[in-house]
Design an enzyme around this catalytic site. Structure first.
Site, mmCIF file in Angstrom:
data_model
loop_
_atom_site.group_PDB
_atom_site.id
_atom_site.type_symbol
_atom_site.label_atom_id
_atom_site.label_comp_id
_atom_site.label_asym_id
_atom_site.label_seq_id
_atom_site.Cartn_x
_atom_site.Cartn_y
_atom_site.Cartn_z
ATOM 1 C CD GLU A 179 -3.012 -1.043 2.273
ATOM 2 O OE1 GLU A 179 -4.191 -1.279 1.965
ATOM 3 O OE2 GLU A 179 -2.664 -0.788 3.430
ATOM 4 C CB CYS A 206 2.826 7.662 3.291
ATOM 5 S SG CYS A 206 3.295 6.453 4.552
ATOM 6 C CB CYS A 249 7.362 -5.055 8.730
ATOM 7 S SG CYS A 249 8.579 -4.134 9.703
ATOM 8 C CB CYS A 279 6.083 -2.378 16.238
ATOM 9 S SG CYS A 279 7.777 -1.895 15.878
ATOM 10 C CB CYS A 300 2.870 -1.491 13.578
ATOM 11 S SG CYS A 300 3.031 -1.072 11.832
ATOM 12 N N GLY A 327 7.147 -1.663 6.141
ATOM 13 C CA GLY A 327 8.560 -2.051 6.121
ATOM 14 C C GLY A 327 9.431 -1.180 6.990
ATOM 15 C CD GLU A 328 13.351 0.089 10.323
ATOM 16 O OE1 GLU A 328 12.360 0.542 10.925
ATOM 17 O OE2 GLU A 328 14.339 0.793 10.021
ATOM 18 C CB SER A 364 9.880 6.753 9.889
ATOM 19 O OG SER A 364 9.513 6.391 11.194
ATOM 20 C CB SER A 411 9.471 4.463 15.750
ATOM 21 O OG SER A 411 9.044 4.811 14.457
ATOM 22 C CG LEU A 412 12.007 7.328 21.977
ATOM 23 C CD1 LEU A 412 13.277 6.527 21.782
ATOM 24 C CD2 LEU A 412 12.348 8.741 22.472
ATOM 25 C CG HIS A 413 6.526 4.521 19.550
ATOM 26 N ND1 HIS A 413 5.985 5.658 19.013
ATOM 27 C CD2 HIS A 413 6.785 3.705 18.502
ATOM 28 C CE1 HIS A 413 5.910 5.537 17.692
ATOM 29 N NE2 HIS A 413 6.395 4.371 17.362
ATOM 30 C CG ASN A 438 -3.863 5.867 13.764
ATOM 31 O OD1 ASN A 438 -4.803 6.642 13.889
ATOM 32 N ND2 ASN A 438 -2.687 6.253 13.292
ATOM 33 C CB CYS A 491 0.823 6.238 11.746
ATOM 34 S SG CYS A 491 1.141 7.900 11.251
HETATM 35 N N1 SAH Z 1 9.373 0.940 10.231
HETATM 36 C C1 SAH Z 1 9.463 2.357 10.332
HETATM 37 C C2 SAH Z 1 8.431 3.112 9.514
HETATM 38 C C3 SAH Z 1 7.012 2.640 9.544
HETATM 39 S S1 SAH Z 1 5.755 3.320 10.460
HETATM 40 C C4 SAH Z 1 9.390 2.776 11.777
HETATM 41 O O1 SAH Z 1 9.215 1.921 12.635
HETATM 42 O O2 SAH Z 1 9.580 3.949 12.075
HETATM 43 C C5 SAH Z 1 5.736 5.032 10.528
HETATM 44 C C6 SAH Z 1 5.383 5.520 11.930
HETATM 45 O O3 SAH Z 1 4.056 5.099 12.355
HETATM 46 C C7 SAH Z 1 6.340 4.961 12.975
HETATM 47 O O4 SAH Z 1 6.694 5.968 13.861
HETATM 48 C C8 SAH Z 1 5.496 3.924 13.665
HETATM 49 O O5 SAH Z 1 5.973 3.614 14.922
HETATM 50 C C9 SAH Z 1 4.149 4.599 13.667
HETATM 51 N N2 SAH Z 1 3.039 3.684 13.935
HETATM 52 C C10 SAH Z 1 2.972 2.362 13.696
HETATM 53 N N3 SAH Z 1 1.792 1.856 14.102
HETATM 54 C C11 SAH Z 1 1.098 2.901 14.610
HETATM 55 C C12 SAH Z 1 -0.203 3.015 15.166
HETATM 56 N N4 SAH Z 1 -1.016 1.966 15.292
HETATM 57 N N5 SAH Z 1 -0.596 4.249 15.557
HETATM 58 C C13 SAH Z 1 0.219 5.315 15.422
HETATM 59 N N6 SAH Z 1 1.438 5.253 14.907
HETATM 60 C C14 SAH Z 1 1.885 4.066 14.506
#
Ligand code: SAH
Length: 341
Positions: A89, A102, A109, A113, A116, A156-157, A188, A211-213, A287, A330
């Site tokens: 996609e 995007c 992937c 995570c 995701c 993907g990463e 990212s 992506s720290l979170h 999300n 995202c």
């Molecule tokens: N693999 C890369 C890029 C993909 S996702 C990465 O990990 O950064 C792009 C962004 O969306 C990342 O910051 C990811 O952590 C975030 N993301 C993934 N799932 C999400 C969700 N359910 N809600 C909000 N952000 C999300």
């Protein structure tokens, strides 16, 4: 057979010379490729003879539109099929300053995570540079719009498909290619430390997003298994080296999950970790994904988190939520229609 869109301009020149053709043909052919042609026969200023030669030596990788959905906010999500039948996609978003694509870089992937959707679909293979760039050409063709910004935030990463992604960025950048400035490209990553260090030496001026979170290792490990390999301290150390080498500001992405990483204490701890770094925090209301256990934080909590960071000198903004009604936001991208239902 060589996929012609996987080639740098100079590589195409060299191959044409080997085929007994003049070097300057590369210029004509490359211009057609980046106009988004879908068959060699569309190159109207090139002789039939050369077109046949190209067909004998190259394939033109094709992305086929299988489906698209338009959100009420104007965001469009495309499902594209690649040459080998797998699908990915891509998303087109409209901002004040233009259109952002995007794009995906792997079919599936490996990172796992747990918030995701792309992690749930299994890993098939890396995408090639031509397939990565092809998404932008196809999105432009389908929408009739010109894309001015690219985010590697689809499936993907990117740092797990390092060479192909770097080549794709250079192709996007190339004035003879898509001619989009590196400053308009964001990559990212979930934090693959050795590759962050390599990227710092590439001399590419793109934006790096991490992506720290969470600022706590136990919480981050729960959300992102990669944290067991490269923990927060190691990721931040690599970021500091990246900033020192490139002098570029890093964006930290932080998906706010109700009751998991959104407390005032979390914000204060994060601000301490990031103190003094050339950085920016992008807060993303998490999300919901199918079968996912995480819930979005309330708007009040999100704004309070932002304010706590800002009050402590860390620039933080809340990412606009685009396309969530069509699962284009995202973390919601998957690789076939059934999975997104
Ligand atoms: N693999 C890369 C890029 C993909 S996702 C990465 O990990 O950064 C792009 C962004 O969306 C990342 O910051 C990811 O952590 C975030 N993301 C993934 N799932 C999400 C969700 N359910 N809600 C909000 N952000 C999300």
């Amino acid at each position: 057979m060589i996929n012609i869109r996987d080639l740098y301009y100079e590589e195409l020149e060299e191959l044409l010379l080997k085929m007994g053709e003049k070097k300057f043909r590369a210029k004509q052919i490359y211009a057609w490729l980046y106009k988004g042609i879908e068959s060699f026969d569309e190159m109207t200023d090139i002789s039939k003879e050369l077109i046949n030669k190209l067909k004998d030596n190259f394939i033109l990788n094709q992305l086929t539109l299988i489906n698209f959905q338009k959100s009420k906010d104007g965001t469009i999500k495309y499902l594209f099929q690649l040459n080998d039948g797998h699908a990915i996609e891509s998303v087109l978003m409209k901002y004040k300053y233009g259109y952002t694509a995007c794009i995906s870089n792997q079919i599936g992937c490996k990172m796992g995570c747990n918030f995701c959707a792309s992690a749930k679909i299994g890993f098939v293979r890396n995408m090639t540079p031509g397939e990565i760039v092809g998404q932008i050409l196809k999105v432009q063709k389908e929408s009739g719009e010109v894309v001015s910004n690219i985010v590697f935030m689809g499936i993907g990463e990117p740092l797990d498909n390092y060479d192909n992604v770097i080549k794709a960025i250079r192709l996007i950048n190339d004035p003879k290619g898509l001619n989009i400035g590196a400053r308009h490209i964001s990559l990212s990553t979930c934090g693959i430390v050795p590759k962050i260090k390599m990227l710092a030496d590439e001399n590419i001026q793109c934006n790096l997003c991490i992506s720290l979170h969470s600022s706590h290792d136990n919480v981050r490990t729960d959300m992102m298994p990669i944290n067991k390999v490269y923990n927060i301290e190691e990721v931040l150390e690599a970021c500091k080296q990246y900033i020192a080498k490139t002098n570029r500001r890093i964006t930290f992405e932080y998906a706010l999950v109700d009751g998991v990483n959104d407390s005032r204490e979390d914000a204060i701890h994060l601000s301490r970790l990031l103190k003094g770094m050339l950085c920016h925090v992008n807060l993303i209301p998490v999300n919901k994904i199918k079968g996912g256990k995480y819930e979005k934080s309330s708007t009040e909590k999100i704004l309070a988190f932002r304010d706590t960071l800002n009050d402590r000198g860390i620039v933080a903004t809340v990412r606009r939520e685009l396309g969530s009604d069509i699962s284009a936001a995202c973390g919601q991208l998957v690789r076939d229609q059934k999975q997104s239902e």
